[in-house]
Design an enzyme around this catalytic site. Structure first.
Site, PDB file in Angstrom:
ATOM      1  N   LEU A  98       8.324  -5.845  -4.324  1.00 36.86           N
ATOM      2  CA  LEU A  98       7.388  -4.774  -4.671  1.00 36.86           C
ATOM      3  C   LEU A  98       7.787  -3.445  -4.045  1.00 36.86           C
ATOM      4  O   LEU A  98       8.360  -3.400  -2.956  1.00 36.86           O
ATOM      5  CB  LEU A  98       5.974  -5.131  -4.197  1.00 36.86           C
ATOM      6  CG  LEU A  98       5.304  -6.332  -4.868  1.00 36.86           C
ATOM      7  CD1 LEU A  98       3.976  -6.630  -4.178  1.00 36.86           C
ATOM      8  CD2 LEU A  98       5.078  -6.068  -6.345  1.00 36.86           C
ATOM      9  N   LYS A 133      -2.205  -8.838   0.526  1.00 36.02           N
ATOM     10  CA  LYS A 133      -0.783  -9.173   0.656  1.00 36.02           C
ATOM     11  C   LYS A 133      -0.628 -10.086   1.869  1.00 36.02           C
ATOM     12  O   LYS A 133      -0.567  -9.626   3.005  1.00 36.02           O
ATOM     13  CB  LYS A 133       0.052  -7.905   0.823  1.00 36.02           C
ATOM     14  CG  LYS A 133       1.551  -8.152   0.785  1.00 36.02           C
ATOM     15  CD  LYS A 133       2.312  -6.838   0.828  1.00 36.02           C
ATOM     16  CE  LYS A 133       3.804  -7.078   0.696  1.00 36.02           C
ATOM     17  NZ  LYS A 133       4.351  -7.879   1.819  1.00 36.02           N
ATOM     18  N   LYS A 304      -2.052  -4.110  -8.856  1.00 38.07           N
ATOM     19  CA  LYS A 304      -1.340  -4.443 -10.090  1.00 38.07           C
ATOM     20  C   LYS A 304      -2.084  -3.896 -11.300  1.00 38.07           C
ATOM     21  O   LYS A 304      -3.316  -3.897 -11.321  1.00 38.07           O
ATOM     22  CB  LYS A 304      -1.209  -5.966 -10.246  1.00 38.07           C
ATOM     23  CG  LYS A 304      -0.446  -6.654  -9.128  1.00 38.07           C
ATOM     24  CD  LYS A 304      -0.464  -8.166  -9.290  1.00 38.07           C
ATOM     25  CE  LYS A 304       0.256  -8.848  -8.136  1.00 38.07           C
ATOM     26  NZ  LYS A 304       0.161 -10.320  -8.222  1.00 38.07           N
ATOM     27  N   CYS A 425      24.927 -15.523  34.376  1.00 34.43           N
ATOM     28  CA  CYS A 425      26.199 -15.973  34.964  1.00 34.43           C
ATOM     29  C   CYS A 425      26.515 -15.316  36.303  1.00 34.43           C
ATOM     30  O   CYS A 425      27.426 -15.758  37.013  1.00 34.43           O
ATOM     31  CB  CYS A 425      27.348 -15.747  33.990  1.00 34.43           C
ATOM     32  SG  CYS A 425      27.763 -14.000  33.727  1.00 34.43           S
ATOM     33  N   CYS A 440      26.949  -7.651  29.809  1.00 34.58           N
ATOM     34  CA  CYS A 440      27.725  -8.584  30.616  1.00 34.58           C
ATOM     35  C   CYS A 440      29.052  -8.784  29.900  1.00 34.58           C
ATOM     36  O   CYS A 440      29.069  -9.167  28.723  1.00 34.58           O
ATOM     37  CB  CYS A 440      26.985  -9.918  30.751  1.00 34.58           C
ATOM     38  SG  CYS A 440      28.002 -11.243  31.445  1.00 34.58           S
TER      39      CYS A 440
END
Length: 685
Positions: A98, A133, A304, A425, A440
């Protein structure tokens, strides 16, 4: 129709086949009737205990007389065995998207276009229908002679996936229609999850230590797209129907079709018929005020033209009908306290600050996490840890903190500082000059490796059915996979013993991994997760170079000769293929038989033929869908703004690309401007 006669609560079991057949039909009729009263009309006539007695008797009879079991029996909603893959379904009548309107003025402009195209002779006959909707998954249901024979997802609007067995598990999807429907009828609607069911589902996931779903739409879509329909059956799905594809010619108007669907026993979206645009606008305003009281997620009102004959005269442009438009609501917002800011690590090593919030209900969804984008965003907005903040959520976009409320500070707030080492890490992080993202650089960082595997398996990349985030995380944590190449060394016997899999699912996953070898090189290139290389850029590169050529060494200058590939992208590609760790990974993928051959370009022509566009910011529909529209109109989507860019399509929060476009004098389009170019209402400059 009236309720069928109820059975005794403790019924005798029929002993003879003929007697059993008659009783089975009676029970199915009664159960279907009460399913409709409960799931469709929300007007139950019997207690849960009475309904359960009907269902148990039917189960017992079908167990004793298995020859009486039929695919449309209410007992068969549990789903059945897992599928190996989804089959494609071509929609006989395309499921179009739409046009969107975000302002009342845009609704009036649309009304004026409709009236102009129809002509003054239609003024007195023009009627509009408004309906909510719903934010879910669009599907179609095909009935032949009143029996459900197929269900499909919308897909790209022309081709979807066959999810018949999954949709049969939804109680509000009847296997048989009432009354006297046309021989072929294809109702279309939205599968969704009620907010209270979504909250309860997520609560249970968190109790099991699983990551909650971000929003009801994601849960609904993921539930329908389960290869194992038994998983779908355990999800609290429901449906609202909003229109008809095949069979629409049997009705004079949209409102007549909706009334018929209700008569046939289908749940129909709440709707109203209007005589003019002023009445439509008033209705949109009413729903905007009431939407937070609804028990399901909506993001606007669809308008519509009611008359089918007028719809046919108006026709469609690209992938959208001229006779319909979606009025989108403003994003929902809530106020809460920012408890903390934590940092997550993505597949390219990007460190992203995430807000940890005191849980707040925004539009029926409890939000406890929200994005803060990057370090600069936090500083520009002046956000402090401990602040009272405003949180927005728009459709399926991740919730975001939009601003603090400084007047509510008490002096205990703290500034956020980006960590100097990766929180996963422990390696040092860096922020390249001119970039907003801290990264990183450790290519062996576990967080990056896992996120890369999840990305590799995603629909836009290798589309490995059944390998979602949860399973990828489990395989990674168990040490069965450390990178994407390891996926192609997995065996079914390794997977079958894992909780939640089993032999059948394990075999299906191995087949899905094998099928991913058929994906074209542009999907492989996108799946590698190279910085700045999205799906559109990957396609451009894959049309010019093979994987072997990139491994041998393609320079920045050669890459930038490709229309749409700038220097930043080119350097990222060169850097990726120069790192030995990445080269080893690519070699292993080649050995496993993945496709690294060049992709033949597609000749394209249309209203944007030869034009280069860049997309930035948050748009009303997924960026991939906007890209498809542009490319379908002959245009090319590139990742960075340059002097060669013809247009920048800018949504909300556009960032630095908008500034760059203004510096270079590149025309900037909003979604309405893009729509006018796509439709041919305006010609490219």
């Amino acid at each position: 129709m009236g309720a069928p006669t109820l059975p005794r609560i403790i019924p005798p079991v029929a002993e003879k086949l003929a007697e059993a057949r008659q009783r089975v039909e009676e029970l199915r009729e009664q159960i279907r009737y009460h399913n409709r009263k409960y799931y469709v009309e929300d007007a139950p006539e019997i207690s849960d205990a009475e309904y359960d007695a009907l269902y148990r008797e039917l189960e017992e009879l079908e167990s004793r007389f298995p020859e009486l079991v039929t695919p449309d029996s209410p007992t068969q909603r549990v789903g059945g065995e897992p599928l190996e893959e989804f089959e494609e379904v071509r929609h006989a009548v395309p499921m179009l998207s739409l046009q969107n309107a975000r302002r009342v003025e845009e609704l009036r402009e649309w009304d004026a276009r409709v009236r102009r195209l129809l002509g003054p002779e239609e003024e007195g006959r023009l009627r509009y229908v408004t309906e909510l909707k719903i934010d879910g998954l669009a599907v179609s249901l095909r009935y032949e002679n009143g029996r459900l024979v197929r269900g499909a997802t919308r897909g790209n609007g022309f081709v979807g996936e066959d999810v018949t067995r999954q949709l049969r598990t939804i109680r509000s999807v009847p296997d048989r229609l009432d009354d006297d429907p046309p021989g072929v009828l294809e109702p279309r609607g939205e599968v969704y999850i009620k907010l209270k069911d979504f909250e309860e589902f997520n609560r249970r996931r968190q109790e099991r230590g699983e990551r909650p779903f971000a929003n009801p739409r994601n849960l609904a879509a993921g539930s329908v797209r389960q290869l194992d329909p038994r998983v779908t059956a355990r999800r609290p799905l429901t449906i609202y129907l909003y229109g008809v594809g095949e069979g629409y010619e049997n009705f004079e108007s949209h409102s007549e079709a909706l009334a018929a669907l209700r008569r046939y026993g289908l749940r129909v979206n709440p709707h109203t018929v209007h005589g003019d645009i002023d009445s439509v606008i008033e209705e949109c305003g009413r729903w905007a005020k009431k939407r937070e009281a609804l028990d399901f997620q909506v993001d606007g009102v669809v308008v519509k033209v009611d008359s089918r004959e007028q719809q046919e005269r108006l026709g469609a442009v690209q992938k959208a009908p001229r006779w319909a438009i979606a009025y989108k609501f403003e994003p929902l917002a809530g106020r809460t306290r920012l408890r903390d800011i934590v940092v997550t690590v993505g597949r390219t090593g990007a460190l992203t600050p995430q807000a940890v919030l005191e849980p707040v209900n925004v539009g029926g969804v409890t939000i406890s996490r929200a994005t803060l984008h990057n370090e600069d965003y936090i500083k520009e907005k002046g956000i402090l840890i401990g602040d009272t903040v405003i949180v927005e959520r728009a459709g399926d976009v991740i919730p975001q903190v939009v601003r603090p409320v400084p007047e509510e500070r008490d002096g205990d707030e703290e500034e956020f500082r980006m960590p100097e080492r990766c929180p996963v890490c422990g390696e040092r992080v860096s922020r390249p000059e001119g970039e907003a993202i801290t990264r990183c650089a450790n290519v062996r960082c576990p967080a990056q490796a896992l996120e890369h595997i999840i990305h590799w398996a995603s629909r836009g990349a290798m589309d490995i059915e059944g390998l979602g985030e949860k399973l990828a995380r489990k395989l990674f944590d168990l040490g069965l996979i450390r990178d994407v190449a390891d996926l192609y060394e997995l065996r079914a016997e390794q997977l079958a013993p894992l909780e939640g899999l089993g032999e059948k699912s394990a075999q299906n996953l191995i087949r899905a991994i094998e099928r991913s070898k058929e994906r074209p090189f542009d999907r492989v290139l996108f799946g590698l997760g190279i910085r700045h290389v999205g799906s559109a850029t990957a396609e451009l590169i894959a049309e010019r170079f093979s994987g072997e050529e990139l491994l041998r060494g393609v320079g920045v200058e050669e890459l930038t000769q490709i229309e749409g590939v700038g220097e930043i992208v080119a350097r990222a590609v060169v850097e990726y293929f120069s790192l030995e760790e990445n080269r080893k990974l690519v070699r292993r993928l080649m050995e496993h038989g993945l496709n690294f051959g060049p992709v033949r370009g597609k000749p394209e022509e249309g209203p944007l033929s030869g034009r280069r566009l860049v997309i930035t910011g948050t748009l009303s529909r997924p960026r991939s869908e906007i890209s498809d529209l542009i490319e379908g109109a002959g245009g090319t989507v590139t990742s960075s703004v340059s002097r060669n860019t013809d247009y920048l399509v800018a949504g909300e929060n556009p960032g630095s690309k908008l500034e760059r476009a203004r510096e270079l004098g590149v025309p900037v389009l909003d979604e309405e401007g893009l729509r006018r170019l796509l439709s041919g209402e305006e010609r490219p400059g």
